[in-house]
Scaffold this active site. Structure first.
Site, PDB file in Angstrom:
ATOM      1  N   HIS A  81     -13.001   1.839  -0.463  1.00 18.36           N
ATOM      2  CA  HIS A  81     -12.993   0.734   0.520  1.00 18.36           C
ATOM      3  C   HIS A  81     -13.589  -0.556  -0.053  1.00 18.36           C
ATOM      4  CE1 HIS A  81     -13.332   4.034   3.829  1.00 18.36           C
ATOM      5  NE2 HIS A  81     -12.061   3.678   3.698  1.00 18.36           N
ATOM      6  N   ARG A 117     -13.062  14.447   7.225  1.00 16.41           N
ATOM      7  CA  ARG A 117     -13.852  14.785   6.028  1.00 16.41           C
ATOM      8  C   ARG A 117     -15.315  15.017   6.391  1.00 16.41           C
ATOM      9  NH1 ARG A 117     -11.918   9.519   3.057  1.00 16.41           N
ATOM     10  NH2 ARG A 117      -9.728   9.735   3.612  1.00 16.41           N
ATOM     11  N   ASN A 164       0.863  -1.182   0.000  1.00 18.62           N
ATOM     12  CA  ASN A 164       0.000   0.000   0.000  1.00 18.62           C
ATOM     13  C   ASN A 164       0.900   1.232   0.000  1.00 18.62           C
ATOM     14  OD1 ASN A 164      -1.858   1.999   0.387  1.00 18.62           O
ATOM     15  ND2 ASN A 164      -2.738   1.147   2.271  1.00 18.62           N
ATOM     16  N   GLU A 208      -7.802  -6.120   4.286  1.00 20.46           N
ATOM     17  CA  GLU A 208      -7.655  -5.772   2.870  1.00 20.46           C
ATOM     18  C   GLU A 208      -6.401  -6.414   2.275  1.00 20.46           C
ATOM     19  OE1 GLU A 208      -8.456  -1.856   4.578  1.00 20.46           O
ATOM     20  OE2 GLU A 208      -9.183  -1.264   2.607  1.00 20.46           O
ATOM     21  N   ARG A 221      -2.177  -1.919  -3.810  1.00 25.29           N
ATOM     22  CA  ARG A 221      -3.473  -1.284  -3.596  1.00 25.29           C
ATOM     23  C   ARG A 221      -3.520   0.005  -4.414  1.00 25.29           C
ATOM     24  NH1 ARG A 221      -5.148   2.905   0.876  1.00 25.29           N
ATOM     25  NH2 ARG A 221      -7.349   2.981   0.437  1.00 25.29           N
TER      26      ARG A 221
END
Ligand code: ADP
Length: 399
Positions: free
Chosen positions: A178, A238, A8, A383, A89
């Site tokens: 996601h 956010r 990642n 993940e 990723r």
């Protein structure tokens, strides 16, 4: 047996996990961070040990070289040829990718085209890819997209009601994010819904970034994040969904340039902006417990938004068989789960075992009681293992 590396790469960090596949055994994991600085940080964990080092990390390739050197140094592998595949990723796959892809020239060109949709991550993903490709030229490289799982959405779930020519010309639509995590929940959640006709799961990925996903028979039907990960529910920093006029109004009234307001919506809103305490829900929870009113308001605001999305996905799916909580907040915080559950239990006829809820931190388990109209579970996401599984598919030619 094959060793596969899940990577990642962000703008200033690279996280990695090396797997023995198909056993899904983690051989080692770690990260390099502060890329671009003289005091970069390197970490590797293996066999219960943790090694750290501070070193100059001028760019991604130096970071990758440090990771690979450590694998030999600590006898984790004997030769680089043991690493058969590297899975990267990638946040934004746009309309191009509905599943993982071999990281070849065509994939690279498409990711490059998508930079305007993800200027923060896409260049870093490409740098990570090149750094590993140069160091491990024989390993199969794949790209695993956060958006791919959501490509099964229907137009009514992914279109924005803007002039259609903008949708077409600029590919301006909902892509979600996601997806790898929601896909993992769809697979892991299967055992709770195996007797249900449509296997309807509402997956709540609640971390510092957060999104919900409505899943039917293993496929995404709807998801809360939008064109970018700014949309959907309120998050650590956010705003999530707001009336678009807020943007125009703030530019106008506060006399701020549009990119500064955009930055505020991305980095200074959410828990941080409303509470004024922190983007970390642990700090917000602590402040609320001490009576900080804005911290309390921020938790209520967040929980209301999560509850509203669950309600809307209940309708979208024609009911639900499982509500699953995952990611940092969803896996670890009984308090935040409770705040959501309190707002949905009556209308959705849930029966919650709050004692069980309090006991579950970072572990899988049911938190609903017998007789609950919908099962509710905590399912820790993974993940990286999804990336490693796709690496294996690539090696077997079944990607
Ligand atoms: P991301 O990958 O988006 O950074 P994670 O899924 O790792 O996010 O979630 C990290 C967040 O989870 C932290 O910022 C913190 O807000 C939250 N978190 C972790 N543990 C707890 C806890 N015990 N209680 C409340 N919040 C927690």
């Amino acid at each position: 047996m094959s060793k596969c590396m899940a990577v990642n790469a962000g703008s200033s960090s690279i996280k990695y996990k090396l797997y023995e596949m198909p056993e899904e055994k983690v051989i080692c994991s770690g990260l390099v961070e502060r890329i671009g600085h003289d005091d970069g940080h390197f970490v590797i964990k293996f066999n219960g040990e943790k090694k750290e080092e501070t070193l100059p990390l001028p760019d991604h390739s130096v970071g990758v070289a440090r990771i690979l050197k450590a694998l030999l140094e600590f006898n984790i592998i004997k030769s680089y040829d043991e690493i058969k595949a590297v899975g990267h990723r990638v946040v934004q796959g746009g309309k191009y990718f509905s599943k993982s892809a071999y990281f070849n020239k065509d994939t690279e060109e498409k990711i490059t085209k998508l930079i305007p949709l993800d200027p923060l991550h896409a260049p870093a993903h490409l740098m990570g890819f090149h750094a590993f490709k140069d160091a491990l030229p024989n390993a199969t490289a794949i790209a695993v997209f956060d958006t791919a799982f959501h490509q099964s959405m229907e137009p009514e779930d992914y279109l924005f009601p803007i002039p259609y020519e903008f949708t077409e010309k600029y590919d301006c639509r909902r892509y979600g994010a996601h997806g790898t995590s929601h896909n993992f929940i769809a697979i892991e959640g299967e055992k709770y819904v195996k007797d249900s006709k449509d296997k309807r799961i509402i997956s709540c990925h609640l971390g510092s970034g957060a999104s919900l996903c409505a899943i039917k028979n293993g496929k995404c039907v709807a998801t809360s994040m939008g064109l970018t990960p700014l949309g959907g529910i309120m998050m650590g920093t956010r705003s999530g969904d707001i009336d678009p006029s807020v943007y125009y109004y703030l530019c106008d009234e506060a006399k701020l340039p549009y990119d500064e307001v955009y930055d505020i919506l991305n980095k200074k809103s959410g828990f941080l902006g409303v509470s004024g305490v922190s983007n970390d829900t642990r700090d917000v929870e602590e402040a609320a417990a001490k009576g900080n009113e804005r911290a309390k308001t921020s938790i209520a605001l967040w929980a209301r938004r999560v509850a509203d999305y669950i309600g809307s996905y209940y309708v979208r799916l024609g009911g639900a068989d499982l509500i699953a909580f995952t990611a940092g907040v969803g896996e670890n915080s009984a308090k935040f789960r409770e705040e959501v559950l309190k707002r949905i239990e009556e209308s959705l006829a849930l029966k919650i075992d709050y004692e069980k809820n309090n006991e579950l931190h970072g572990k899988e388990g049911l938190i609903s009681k017998e007789g609950s109209a919908i099962k509710v579970a905590v399912i820790p996401t993974d993940e990286e293992v999804m990336i490693a599984r796709d690496c294996m598919k690539a090696l077997e030619g079944t990607l």
